[in-house]
Scaffold this motif. Structure first.
Motif, PDB file in Angstrom:
ATOM      1  N   PRO A 202      53.632  33.631  47.183  1.00  5.39           N
ATOM      2  CA  PRO A 202      52.306  34.180  46.884  1.00  5.39           C
ATOM      3  C   PRO A 202      51.607  34.660  48.154  1.00  5.39           C
ATOM      4  CG  PRO A 202      52.279  31.785  46.782  1.00  5.39           C
ATOM      5  CD  PRO A 202      53.713  32.191  46.945  1.00  5.39           C
TER       6      PRO A 202
ATOM      7  N   ASN B  54      48.612  36.945  47.788  1.00  5.79           N
ATOM      8  CA  ASN B  54      47.219  36.994  47.370  1.00  5.79           C
ATOM      9  C   ASN B  54      47.078  36.513  45.932  1.00  5.79           C
ATOM     10  OD1 ASN B  54      45.963  38.279  49.750  1.00  5.79           O
ATOM     11  ND2 ASN B  54      47.273  39.995  49.215  1.00  5.79           N
ATOM     12  N   TYR B  55      45.951  35.882  45.666  1.00 12.63           N
ATOM     13  CA  TYR B  55      45.580  35.554  44.301  1.00 12.63           C
ATOM     14  C   TYR B  55      44.358  36.370  43.920  1.00 12.63           C
ATOM     15  CZ  TYR B  55      48.719  31.519  44.103  1.00 12.63           C
ATOM     16  OH  TYR B  55      49.824  30.718  44.083  1.00 12.63           O
TER      17      TYR B  55
ATOM     18  N   GLU C  36      39.874  38.864  45.181  1.00 15.12           N
ATOM     19  CA  GLU C  36      41.155  38.636  45.854  1.00 15.12           C
ATOM     20  C   GLU C  36      40.998  37.608  46.970  1.00 15.12           C
ATOM     21  OE1 GLU C  36      44.334  41.362  48.315  1.00 15.12           O
ATOM     22  OE2 GLU C  36      43.465  42.179  46.480  1.00 15.12           O
TER      23      GLU C  36
ATOM     24  N   PHE D 113      46.762  33.363  49.878  1.00 13.69           N
ATOM     25  CA  PHE D 113      47.277  32.034  49.537  1.00 13.69           C
ATOM     26  C   PHE D 113      46.803  30.996  50.553  1.00 13.69           C
ATOM     27  CE2 PHE D 113      50.833  28.863  49.636  1.00 13.69           C
ATOM     28  CZ  PHE D 113      50.617  28.336  48.379  1.00 13.69           C
TER      29      PHE D 113
ATOM     30  N   CYS E  89      43.210  30.297  50.009  1.00 10.84           N
ATOM     31  CA  CYS E  89      43.062  29.543  48.765  1.00 10.84           C
ATOM     32  C   CYS E  89      43.350  28.055  49.009  1.00 10.84           C
ATOM     33  CB  CYS E  89      44.016  30.109  47.714  1.00 10.84           C
ATOM     34  SG  CYS E  89      43.665  29.576  46.019  1.00 10.84           S
TER      35      CYS E  89
ATOM     36  N   ASN F  22      49.766  36.045  39.512  1.00  9.54           N
ATOM     37  CA  ASN F  22      48.923  35.624  40.630  1.00  9.54           C
ATOM     38  C   ASN F  22      47.441  35.690  40.275  1.00  9.54           C
ATOM     39  OD1 ASN F  22      48.641  38.401  40.533  1.00  9.54           O
ATOM     40  ND2 ASN F  22      48.582  38.637  42.764  1.00  9.54           N
ATOM     41  N   ARG F  23      47.145  35.819  38.994  1.00  8.96           N
ATOM     42  CA  ARG F  23      45.761  35.863  38.535  1.00  8.96           C
ATOM     43  C   ARG F  23      45.306  34.439  38.193  1.00  8.96           C
ATOM     44  NH1 ARG F  23      43.914  40.875  37.373  1.00  8.96           N
ATOM     45  NH2 ARG F  23      42.357  40.113  35.912  1.00  8.96           N
ATOM     46  N   LEU F  24      44.247  33.984  38.866  1.00  7.58           N
ATOM     47  CA  LEU F  24      43.725  32.634  38.653  1.00  7.58           C
ATOM     48  C   LEU F  24      42.574  32.680  37.659  1.00  7.58           C
ATOM     49  CD1 LEU F  24      43.601  31.228  42.309  1.00  7.58           C
ATOM     50  CD2 LEU F  24      45.109  30.476  40.484  1.00  7.58           C
TER      51      LEU F  24
ATOM     52  N   CYS G  51      39.527  28.062  44.010  1.00  7.47           N
ATOM     53  CA  CYS G  51      40.868  27.472  44.024  1.00  7.47           C
ATOM     54  C   CYS G  51      40.789  25.972  43.763  1.00  7.47           C
ATOM     55  CB  CYS G  51      41.542  27.726  45.363  1.00  7.47           C
ATOM     56  SG  CYS G  51      41.885  29.466  45.680  1.00  7.47           S
TER      57      CYS G  51
ATOM     58  N   ILE H 201      46.199  26.132  40.435  1.00  2.00           N
ATOM     59  CA  ILE H 201      47.243  26.819  41.198  1.00  2.00           C
ATOM     60  C   ILE H 201      48.615  26.259  40.853  1.00  2.00           C
ATOM     61  CG2 ILE H 201      48.025  27.464  43.508  1.00  2.00           C
ATOM     62  CD1 ILE H 201      45.195  26.840  44.491  1.00  2.00           C
TER      63      ILE H 201
END
Length: 311
Positions: A12, A14-15, A94, A97, A100, A175-177, A182, A187
């Motif tokens: 990962p 970017n989230y 955005e 990782f 986050c 990768n979408r939270l 976080c 995650i």
């Protein structure tokens, strides 16, 4: 590398936060009360810290613990709310990782620290009411400093293994939270690996650490209440109860919101997502805002010094 079921393992980078599920169209307006709460929290806790640090008459154990609580509240809200507002207002959802994991670390460390500080405050009230003659001898500034160091050390030692465990996971899902910040289990559920160890680590911390703190706080206040009702003077009983009243309010606000939020994340497959998000957002917003208000209103010594700052 490909997995069975056409899942691709990836590191990962970017989230992307999606915010509160089901409120995408109204998140712009939701951000305004969130921002107001954050400003009140930032101002209130900063003012509380300033007054306690600069006023020599407030250099007592109880107020030093209050200042620690204010610092933990500032860390919690500042770690989460600015990014939340950026998401709601500017669609800037955005996050890398590494960032986050850093945010997750400070969120959980502040949670652990607040729980330990509340336990220390309960001990402070126990000594003050049940053994007042030894109060100044037991709770010296040196002892309080060591307790503060223990709070920080315990919090970091409990949460750091989670960061190590998170870095070992392999991710193959989106990768979408579905959240505004976080959080550990949010995650972890995006990973392809078995996350049983993460679930049980969370349960162990909730039961053995937070649960133990709650039990010890309850025992302390049970002993305090017994001592209070044995006091011969009605005025003395009322004064002792008022002294503990602010602490009980803070304890209830913190544990009710945070424990339900933590349980909601652990059992997210059972509880609807919008409830999980609501509890999580209330946890990082409401206690940091209300803590300085409760102490500023109930504790006359603090209220008087705050008024003197402006007049």
């Amino acid at each position: 590398m490909m997995l069975a079921g056409n899942h691709t393992i990836f590191d990962p980078v970017n989230y992307i936060f999606t915010g509160i599920p089901g409120t995408e169209e109204s998140q712009f307006w939701i951000a305004f009360p969130f921002c107001l709460i954050y400003v009140v929290s930032l101002f209130g806790n900063s003012l509380l810290l300033f007054v306690i640090v600069t006023e020599r008459s407030l250099q007592e154990p109880m107020y030093l613990f209050v200042s620690m609580l204010a610092a933990a509240d500032l860390l919690l809200s500042t770690t989460t709310v600015p990014k939340m507002l950026a998401l709601f207002w500017f669609r800037a959802g955005e996050i890398s990782f590494a960032a986050c994991l850093t945010q997750m670390f400070f969120i959980h460390v502040s949670f652990m620290a607040e729980s330990a500080i509340l336990l220390a405050m309960a001990f402070d009230r126990y000594v003050a009411i049940c053994d007042p003659l030894r109060y100044t001898a037991v709770l010296t500034k040196s002892v309080i400093g060591k307790m503060g160091l223990a709070v920080v050390t315990r919090s970091i030692c409990i949460i750091f293994p989670l960061i190590v465990l998170m870095k070992q996971l392999k991710f193959c899902r989106t990768n979408r939270l579905p959240h505004a910040y976080c959080e550990h289990m949010i995650i972890a559920r995006l990973a392809c690996d078995n996350i049983t160890v993460h679930v049980w680590y969370g349960v162990a911390v909730a039961v053995l650490v937070i649960g133990l703190d709650i039990v010890l706080i309850a025992v302390s206040y049970g002993l305090i209440l017994r001592a209070v009702f044995l006091l011969p003077s009605k005025e003395a009983r009322l004064k002792a109860l008022r002294t503990c009243g602010s602490h009980v309010c803070i304890i209830l606000m913190f544990y009710v919101s945070s424990v339900f939020s933590s349980l909601a994340h652990l059992f997210g497959n059972i509880i609807p997502g919008y409830i999980v998000n609501l509890l999580a957002n209330l946890y990082v917003l409401i206690p940091p805002m209300l803590n300085p208000i409760v102490y500023g209103v109930i504790r006359k010594e603090i209220l008087k010094r705050v008024i003197n700052v402006f007049y």
